[in-house]
Structures are given as structure tokens and as C-alpha cells.
Design a protein around this motif. Sequence first.
Motif, mmCIF file in Angstrom:
data_model
loop_
_atom_site.group_PDB
_atom_site.id
_atom_site.type_symbol
_atom_site.label_atom_id
_atom_site.label_comp_id
_atom_site.label_asym_id
_atom_site.label_seq_id
_atom_site.Cartn_x
_atom_site.Cartn_y
_atom_site.Cartn_z
ATOM 1 N N CYS A 21 -10.666 -3.140 -10.119
ATOM 2 C CA CYS A 21 -10.789 -2.611 -8.816
ATOM 3 C C CYS A 21 -10.823 -1.259 -8.363
ATOM 4 C CB CYS A 21 -9.107 -2.132 -9.613
ATOM 5 S SG CYS A 21 -8.110 -3.295 -10.316
ATOM 6 N N LEU B 298 -1.063 -4.742 -10.254
ATOM 7 C CA LEU B 298 -0.526 -4.312 -9.365
ATOM 8 C C LEU B 298 0.561 -2.537 -9.909
ATOM 9 C CD1 LEU B 298 1.057 -7.063 -7.545
ATOM 10 C CD2 LEU B 298 -1.292 -5.938 -6.785
ATOM 11 N N VAL C 109 -1.455 -8.839 -2.897
ATOM 12 C CA VAL C 109 -1.203 -6.900 -2.147
ATOM 13 C C VAL C 109 -1.123 -6.974 -0.813
ATOM 14 C CG1 VAL C 109 -2.171 -4.683 -1.353
ATOM 15 C CG2 VAL C 109 -3.006 -5.063 -3.603
ATOM 16 N N LEU D 128 -10.662 -3.541 -1.121
ATOM 17 C CA LEU D 128 -10.168 -2.073 -1.551
ATOM 18 C C LEU D 128 -10.677 -1.296 -0.725
ATOM 19 C CD1 LEU D 128 -8.021 -2.337 -5.258
ATOM 20 C CD2 LEU D 128 -7.302 -3.629 -2.702
ATOM 21 N N TRP E 56 -4.460 1.804 -7.378
ATOM 22 C CA TRP E 56 -5.495 1.152 -6.885
ATOM 23 C C TRP E 56 -5.058 0.940 -5.684
ATOM 24 C CZ3 TRP E 56 -9.071 2.279 -9.292
ATOM 25 C CH2 TRP E 56 -10.021 2.401 -11.108
ATOM 26 N N GLN E 57 -4.094 0.880 -5.612
ATOM 27 C CA GLN E 57 -3.442 0.251 -3.528
ATOM 28 C C GLN E 57 -2.794 2.076 -2.909
ATOM 29 O OE1 GLN E 57 -0.510 -1.684 -6.505
ATOM 30 N NE2 GLN E 57 0.674 -1.676 -5.187
ATOM 31 N N ASP F 230 -0.871 -6.097 2.401
ATOM 32 C CA ASP F 230 -1.801 -4.862 3.268
ATOM 33 C C ASP F 230 -0.980 -4.765 3.957
ATOM 34 O OD1 ASP F 230 -2.444 -7.389 4.143
ATOM 35 O OD2 ASP F 230 -4.567 -6.520 5.321
ATOM 36 N N LEU G 288 0.681 -1.476 0.101
ATOM 37 C CA LEU G 288 0.559 -0.226 -0.157
ATOM 38 C C LEU G 288 0.985 1.657 0.156
ATOM 39 C CD1 LEU G 288 -2.266 -1.201 2.715
ATOM 40 C CD2 LEU G 288 -3.008 -1.119 -0.160
#
Length: 693
Positions: free
Chosen positions: A288, A196, A242, A294, A152-153, A244, A146
Motif C-alpha cells: 500500500c 480496504l 478500489v 495509488l 490507504w484510500q 477510483d 476513495l
Amino acid sequence: MSSFSPKIHPQVQLPHYKLDHAGVEYQPQSIDIIVCIHNALPDVQRCLASIREQSSLPYQLILVDDGSGDATRVYLDELLSAQPDILLLRNATARGYTCAANQGLAVSHGDVVILLNSDTIVTPFWLERLLACAQSDARIGLVGPLSNTASWQSIPKIEERGDWASNPLPLDLTPAQMANRLGATALHLYPRLPFLNGFCLLIKRAVLLSVGYFDEEHFARGYGEENDYCLRARQAGWELAVADDVYIYHAQSRSYSHEARKQLAEAAGQTLVAKHGQEIIDQGVAFCRESRVLDSLRYRAQQLLTRWDFIAQAQYQWAGKRMVFILPVMEAGGGANVVITEIRALRRMGVDAQILNFEHHRVGFERSYPELDVPVIYSPTDFGIPDLCMNFDAVIATANNSVSWIAPLAKRANAPILGYYIQDFEPYFHVDKAARHRWFWQSAWLRRRWASYYFRRHPDFRAAWLSYLQIPDLVCFTKTEWTRQEVLRQVKRNCHVIGASFDLDLFCPRRERSTDSPLVITAMVRPSSVRRAASRTMQVLRAIQHRYADHVRIVIFGVTDEDLKAVGLPQDFAYENLGMCSSARIAALFGEADIFVDFSTFQAMGLTAMEAMACGMAVIVPQFGGTDSFARHEENALVIDTTSYQNCYDALVQLIESPQRRVSIMTQAHQQIVQHSPERSAYGMLRRLFEKS
């Protein structure tokens, strides 16, 4: 929804793992870190310094100087002289990021390779946590963290004024501090994504062997090369995850201007469409954008700073205080779960908060909470409780009978502050027939009249009533305004509202919405409590299952099959009964469910509904009681008169037959419920107890 099928796995226990002091597990593997550099010297210096300071695992650092100017070249030469184990590759003129990255990949030999932008700042335990995510499932080939700005992260926002959000940190917060706060409350979901961001990308050696390097022919200057690589990796059967629990700061747009970056990105997007087709890209983008997992990470990130502000303020004012909660329970339950969750928050605030239970409860209590991380004192009898509590600054009763056990403390010299955590108006536990009717809950005057009747005729009702008045200077606090008003009306004692709360670090979505599988409808069924309306709940669920058959899946919990038969509840329909469940089991169920119904006649708060909302579910809750502390009708929940069977049935039908309405309620519920953190309630508790002392 897109055809991309994500998987979300909890952290998997692999053999021969090492446990580091960041709380994550990993297998030792050789690691290569590749940093491609093109000018922007201050960023490069910060990046390399952070790698050196924050990387506790062995690694090989590979630097690719892609045609930088004199200042950057001189710095890298000096760095190489001081650290000869660094591998430095150099291009006389800039070839572009993709080519530079491939140069680094070509000379790497690590089991895992991490491509890291030179405008990043890595944070504590980043390598361990990225590696733990990669090793949690053999199918994971690529891992990303993140960040403040990583498409998107990104957390807490992804978009801002038509562009990717930059999410600047507060001036008094460093990337390392942000990472530590994120890691402390991380859920380790390791959600799968179709794309990613390449700013920090872990690639397993097996992926390089099966997929190859980046596409220099189409994406020589960078921008789009990582999306292309993600698509190729997925086509080869690899999953993208991901981590997180990892936060890495990304400055962005340093080697190129902001406008140049946008132009490069637009050109790369067109090339990506030409190579792979618009459909697969649109599917990935839609996934996403619509991912509730998310979304959950972002909503929680929005509350992260607020939660830690409460912790910091409490540490400053009350660190070192000692508190003990009288919690006379043998089995797990909602009220005990709330207390334990807030004790954990208090301990994060530097308060030595403990539990006092009975010795004869020990076996059942420890079976119900096998991994409890809170100190527990066991007393052989209630007579010994005052002596065990004298060394604490505050002693908190959590049920009406425990008030009498701490009452002798009020007469002692240098006695601790005495408090009463009122989660419900407990005399109503002993009101049966009247409490089934709507008129009882609509009229406070009638409730007072009935209370007078029960006070004279029911000793348990009378004992619960008198507990509020037993200690003159008792500090009373409660969860909701409804409970405060009820105590004030009935016994003329005021309470302080510290707010509804739940375990924010346990309850979260664990799968994405699907239009193909049946809707999962859940309910707690508890025949032992009249107000929980077990019969009405089962009747509505039976009617729904008969009407919608294979389109719905009914799952109940909180009752054994034997108890269902014993009280004659309807069982002639298809449902699953999970029986008596731990909080972790309920969280797992809710993380994959769609609708939760609570058809109780009233709820003083509605803990299970809050937990369901935090998992991204649509909920139906009773209008009588304290659910208005978190539920807003037609906005984030359906709040109805649950004394009517028809109201309950109609509300559930609406959620089933109106997908757009259901999703809207889910989204609002998910976004709004995360503000009800245990830290907020714990801070309010401390204020009420200690501000006057």
C-alpha cells in the motif's frame, strides 16, 4: 516489494449492462446498506440524509442502533415512523461496532451488502459506481471508495504529522462537488489492494457465504476487524478493489474520541499480528505504501482542484465563446493529440470548440479517432475555409500551411480573432544534414546562418518561415519557452507560452513495480524524421539487449517492420514492434513499462516523454529544445546530449543498473508531471486570445 500480487483491470464489458448517466455500467442487483450508529447525532443525520438524496438505485436500509443516547434514539424512532421500510435493530447497551455490523449482516439478504459508517456523507452515483467496480471482475469480493480520510484510500494525502491525513475540503467545496470532479476525470482502474478501509465496504453475498462474518471474539469493539476480514477474504481467493471514481466524505472519530480511536487501533493491531502473523501484515502495508497506482491517484487528486479552478474561471469569463481549430490531418499524431486534448478542456470550460478538417481526410481521420467526442466540420477545399469560419469568435491555425487558409479572414469586416498554435519551429522540419550535429543546436547564431541558407534554397523551409509573418495581428502561442525564443530570434515575432501539456486522463500507471520480471524499455522509432534519430535509437537498443539479454524487454512503436527493413535499421536483436499505435495503445504499454528513451537530436516539447512520466516511467530526453519545460536532469529525468551515441548508451545503462536512482526518478517524474494539465494550457490560450477583445 511485497509478495501481494495486485491486478488492475480496465472496466470489463459484461452482458446486459445498464448505462447510467454517470457514465458507468452495472447489472441490477439487490443492495442492502447497513449503518451502525452510536450517538454522534448530527453526523448520523447528515449520513442518512445523503443516502436518501444520493442513492438512485433501489436499496434496503438497515440501521443498527448500538446503545445510543436518548436524542439519537428519538430521532431514529421518528425516522422509522416516517419511513417504515427501514429495518431498525437496537441494542440497549453498546456491544461495539463489530457485533453491531454482524447483527446487520445477519438480517441482510442483498446480493451485495454495503457497510457504511454513520459519520460519512455519500455522493452522486456512489451505488452505481461501487457496483460497476464489483461487477467488473467476478474475482472481486470487496470494494471500497476513495475518501478524505480512509487510510490507504485517502486522497490527496495519506499521512500528516505522524497520523492518517484528514484532507479537509475547501470551505467552498461540498463532498458532492468533489465527487463529481473526481468522477469526471476518473480512470476506472479499479486497483487491487491487500487491505480496504471499513468506513464504506461493499461485500458480495458470495463472500459472506464463503468467509462468514466479522470476528467478534477478537475485534468486538471494532478497529482491525476489517483488516482481519480482508485477510480472510484474500485467503479464500477473493480480490479487493478500489472504485477510483467514487469519493465519500468521512468525518471520523465522532463516536469515539481521537485518543480513544488511537488506543483501539493500537490494540487491534496487536491482536491482528497475533492472529495472522507480522509478515503478511508488513507485506500488505509495504504494498500500500509503495503502490505507484495509488500514488498516481493521489498526485492527480492534488491537481484536481487546480484543474477545476481553471475550468471555473474560464467558464465565468469566456463561456459561450466559439472557437475552431484548423487541423488538416488524416492520421493520429502527437501534435493533433495535443490539440484534441485541449479542445476537450475548452469544452469543459463552456467554450464551443470545434475542429475543421478536409473532406478527403474524413475516412482516415475518423479511423484514427473512432470515438472522438469533439464536433468536426469537413471542408471540401481550403478555399471554403474562410466562409466556414466567420461565425466563430476565434479561428486557430495549427500548422504553417493552415495560416494561409485563414489569412483572407483578416481582410473581412467583423472578422474573428486569428491565432496560430505553434507547437514547433516548423522550418526545422526541412533542415536535414545540419540538424544532426550538436553544434547546430548549441549555437543560436549558427542556426540563424543556416536558416538564411535554407530560406534561399528550400521552398518548403521558406513557406514555413513566412507563415509566422503572413497575418499582421496574428495571435501566436506556443508550448515552451524554447520555441518562443526560436521564433523570436529567427523571425522577430513574439509568442505567448501557454505551457506543455498532455492527456492527463489517459496516461497513468497500470501495474506495480516488480523486481522479478525484466525491465521494459520502450522507444518511439520514426525513420521518416531525421531529427528523431531512428538509427541511433535502434543501435543503442541493440547494444543494451545484447548486454542484458533476458533482463530487459525492448518494445518499440511508431514504425512498421517493412519500414525498418526499407531503411536498413538494425534488427538483429530481440525486440517487439507494436507498429503504428493509437494513444490508448501507447497508454496501455506505458502503464506497464519502466523506461522510455527519446534519443531525438532535439524536441520542441517532448510529448511522448511527458506521457511516459505520467505513467510512472523513468525517461531519457534530449537536452536540446524545450524539454526543460518539464524535465529536470537527475531529478525527474535524465536530460542528455543525445547527439552522442555513447551518452545515450551510458544513460540507459545507468537507469538499468541503478534501481534506487531509477525509482527515485520515476517517483519525482510521476509526482511533478501531473501539473501539466490540458486545462492549464487551455486557460492560457483563452487569455491570450480574448483578454484584449
